[in-house]
Motif scaffolding. Structure first.
Motif, mmCIF file in Angstrom:
data_model
loop_
_atom_site.group_PDB
_atom_site.id
_atom_site.type_symbol
_atom_site.label_atom_id
_atom_site.label_comp_id
_atom_site.label_asym_id
_atom_site.label_seq_id
_atom_site.Cartn_x
_atom_site.Cartn_y
_atom_site.Cartn_z
ATOM 1 N N VAL A 86 0.883 -1.170 0.000
ATOM 2 C CA VAL A 86 0.000 0.000 0.000
ATOM 3 C C VAL A 86 0.918 1.216 0.000
ATOM 4 N N ASP A 87 0.808 2.024 -1.045
ATOM 5 C CA ASP A 87 1.591 3.258 -1.059
ATOM 6 C C ASP A 87 0.778 4.339 -1.756
ATOM 7 N N ALA A 88 1.272 5.539 -1.661
ATOM 8 C CA ALA A 88 0.537 6.693 -2.193
ATOM 9 C C ALA A 88 0.295 6.569 -3.693
ATOM 10 N N ALA A 89 1.262 6.072 -4.426
ATOM 11 C CA ALA A 89 1.105 5.956 -5.878
ATOM 12 C C ALA A 89 -0.017 4.984 -6.230
ATOM 13 N N ILE A 94 -5.684 4.141 -8.030
ATOM 14 C CA ILE A 94 -7.036 3.652 -7.734
ATOM 15 C C ILE A 94 -8.020 4.811 -7.856
ATOM 16 N N ALA A 95 -7.667 5.965 -7.320
ATOM 17 C CA ALA A 95 -8.542 7.142 -7.395
ATOM 18 C C ALA A 95 -8.778 7.554 -8.848
#
Length: 109
Positions: A86-89, A94-95
């Protein structure tokens, strides 16, 4: 079946697709009989639900939304069940995928 029912079937099909992907992973190359049988059942169910939804929905929008549900759902399932990163990228992509699905739904006729 009405338009709302078709969208409901499409969402159900997408979720069944995610469940199918998890079951295929758990089937370990189809070496585990129970998971293998479950994966084949889920495959049949998601194809049936997708086919029914496509009777009412435009192919271009429905297929894109369906694959988006599968893609996002598979990433979430990988994180929750298989300890994937799980990371910001990943969260940002996903967004972006969700935004595209919503945009296609809002602009479909």
């Amino acid at each position: 079946m009405g338009l709302m029912g078709a969208w409901g079937l499409l969402v159900l099909s997408g979720l069944l697709d995610v469940a199918w992907a998890v079951s295929v992973k758990q089937a370990d190359g189809y070496s585990k009989v129970g998971w293998s049988v479950l994966s084949l059942i889920l495959l049949g169910l998601f194809i049936y639900a997708l086919g029914r939804a496509l009777q009412m929905l435009p192919l271009s929008t429905a297929y894109a939304v369906w694959t988006g549900i599968g893609a996002v759902g598979s990433v979430v399932a990988g994180i929750l069940f298989f300890g994937e990163a799980v990371d910001a990228a990943r969260l940002a992509w996903i967004a972006v995928t969700l935004a595209g699905m919503i945009g296609l739904k809002l602009t479909s006729r």
